[in-house]
Every structure is written in C-alpha cells, then in structure tokens.
Motif scaffolding. Structure first.
Motif, short mmCIF file in Angstrom:
data_model
loop_
_atom_site.label_atom_id
_atom_site.label_comp_id
_atom_site.label_asym_id
_atom_site.label_seq_id
_atom_site.Cartn_x
_atom_site.Cartn_y
_atom_site.Cartn_z
N GLY A 1 0.80 -1.22 0.00
CA GLY A 1 0.00 0.00 0.00
C GLY A 1 0.83 1.26 0.00
O GLY A 1 2.06 1.22 0.13
N ALA A 2 0.13 2.37 -0.13
CA ALA A 2 0.76 3.69 -0.13
C ALA A 2 -0.11 4.65 0.66
O ALA A 2 -1.34 4.57 0.62
CB ALA A 2 0.94 4.20 -1.56
N MET A 3 0.55 5.54 1.38
CA MET A 3 -0.16 6.58 2.13
C MET A 3 -0.54 7.70 1.16
O MET A 3 0.21 8.00 0.23
CB MET A 3 0.72 7.14 3.24
N LEU A 4 -1.68 8.31 1.41
CA LEU A 4 -2.14 9.44 0.60
C LEU A 4 -1.91 10.72 1.40
O LEU A 4 -2.47 10.90 2.48
CB LEU A 4 -3.63 9.26 0.28
N LEU A 5 -1.06 11.58 0.87
CA LEU A 5 -0.68 12.81 1.55
C LEU A 5 -1.27 14.03 0.84
O LEU A 5 -1.22 14.10 -0.40
CB LEU A 5 0.84 12.95 1.60
N PRO A 6 -1.82 14.97 1.58
CA PRO A 6 -2.41 16.15 0.95
C PRO A 6 -1.45 16.88 0.01
O PRO A 6 -1.82 17.26 -1.09
CB PRO A 6 -2.81 17.04 2.13
N PRO B 1 -1.29 11.90 6.84
CA PRO B 1 -1.96 11.28 5.70
C PRO B 1 -3.48 11.41 5.82
O PRO B 1 -4.02 11.45 6.92
CB PRO B 1 -1.54 9.82 5.76
N VAL B 2 -4.13 11.48 4.66
CA VAL B 2 -5.59 11.51 4.63
C VAL B 2 -6.16 10.12 4.37
O VAL B 2 -7.36 9.91 4.46
CB VAL B 2 -6.13 12.51 3.59
N GLY B 3 -5.27 9.17 4.04
CA GLY B 3 -5.73 7.82 3.80
C GLY B 3 -4.62 6.92 3.32
O GLY B 3 -3.45 7.30 3.26
N ASN B 4 -5.03 5.71 2.99
CA ASN B 4 -4.12 4.67 2.51
C ASN B 4 -4.85 3.90 1.43
O ASN B 4 -6.04 3.66 1.53
CB ASN B 4 -3.74 3.75 3.67
N ILE B 5 -4.12 3.52 0.40
CA ILE B 5 -4.67 2.68 -0.65
C ILE B 5 -3.73 1.49 -0.82
O ILE B 5 -2.51 1.66 -0.78
CB ILE B 5 -4.85 3.46 -1.97
N ALA B 6 -4.30 0.31 -0.94
CA ALA B 6 -3.47 -0.90 -1.03
C ALA B 6 -4.11 -1.90 -1.97
O ALA B 6 -5.31 -1.86 -2.23
CB ALA B 6 -3.31 -1.52 0.36
N CYS B 7 -3.27 -2.81 -2.46
CA CYS B 7 -3.73 -3.90 -3.30
C CYS B 7 -3.11 -5.19 -2.77
O CYS B 7 -2.01 -5.20 -2.23
CB CYS B 7 -3.30 -3.71 -4.75
N SER B 8 -3.84 -6.26 -2.94
CA SER B 8 -3.33 -7.56 -2.49
C SER B 8 -3.07 -8.45 -3.70
O SER B 8 -3.59 -8.22 -4.79
CB SER B 8 -4.32 -8.23 -1.54
N GLY B 9 -2.25 -9.46 -3.46
CA GLY B 9 -1.95 -10.42 -4.51
C GLY B 9 -1.37 -11.68 -3.91
O GLY B 9 -1.04 -11.72 -2.73
N SER B 10 -1.24 -12.68 -4.74
CA SER B 10 -0.69 -13.95 -4.26
C SER B 10 0.82 -13.87 -4.09
O SER B 10 1.42 -14.74 -3.47
CB SER B 10 -1.06 -15.09 -5.22
N SER B 11 1.42 -12.81 -4.65
CA SER B 11 2.86 -12.60 -4.48
C SER B 11 3.12 -11.10 -4.31
O SER B 11 2.26 -10.27 -4.62
CB SER B 11 3.64 -13.10 -5.70
N PHE B 12 4.30 -10.78 -3.83
CA PHE B 12 4.69 -9.38 -3.69
C PHE B 12 4.66 -8.69 -5.04
O PHE B 12 4.17 -7.56 -5.16
CB PHE B 12 6.09 -9.30 -3.07
#
Length: 100
Positions: free
Chosen positions: A5-10, A54-65
């Motif tokens: 994931g990544a943090m969302l910064l203003p 941060p105002v939020g976080n967005i992330a994605c999942s997967g079977s591998s890095f």
C-alpha cells in the motif's frame, strides 16, 4: 496473500483526490475488490501545513509481492496518485517480502 500500500498525503495527492481519485471512486473500487482503502479524513486539507498527516491509505493484495505491487502501481497510475517527484515504484523496488 500479500498486501502492498501507499499513504495518501495532501501535499502530494490533493489534486488527484479532488479530480480523479475522489473518495467515492476509491470506495467503488474497494467494493469491486480492486483495492483496499482506508480514508482517515472526510476532506482533503486546502493548505499544506508544517506537520503533514496522511488523509488515507490505498493498497492492493496479490498472491505474491510482485502481483500486489503491480496492481498497486497500476491503480495509482490510472488514478494519477503516483507522485512524479519520488514515484511509489521507487519505494516498492527497495522492498522485498521478509522470509518466514
């Protein structure tokens, strides 16, 4: 499954969060299982401050890095959330899963 994931910064994401990556769009992508979103604020601050949170976080999942990273970078690119100064790919490339 792995999550990246990544943090969302203003200061870095303000314009994108108002134009393309509006909270309702991000939440729709979450409903579709594309991303995991945590929004900490109900609005993006108008001005930069001395101490930024941060105002939020967005992330994605997967079977591998690699899969999770590729999904995240794709979403960030489409939503114009990848910062041009120091792209998220720079940080992801220096990470690796910790062997257990």
């Amino acid at each position: 499954r792995l999550v990246v994931g990544a943090m969302l910064l203003p200061s870095k994401h303000r314009e994108a969060l108002r134009m393309w990556a509006k909270p309702e769009r991000l939440l729709k992508l979450q409903e579709q299982g594309v991303v995991h979103v945590s929004l900490f604020e109900d609005h993006v601050p108008e001005e930069d401050v001395d101490f930024e949170e941060p105002v939020g976080n967005i992330a994605c999942s997967g079977s591998s890095f690699a899969e999770a990273s590729a999904k995240l970078l794709s979403v960030l690119s489409v939503m114009q959330l990848d910062d041009g100064d120091v792209p998220v790919s720079h940080f992801i490339s220096s990470l690796a899963p910790v062997p257990m």
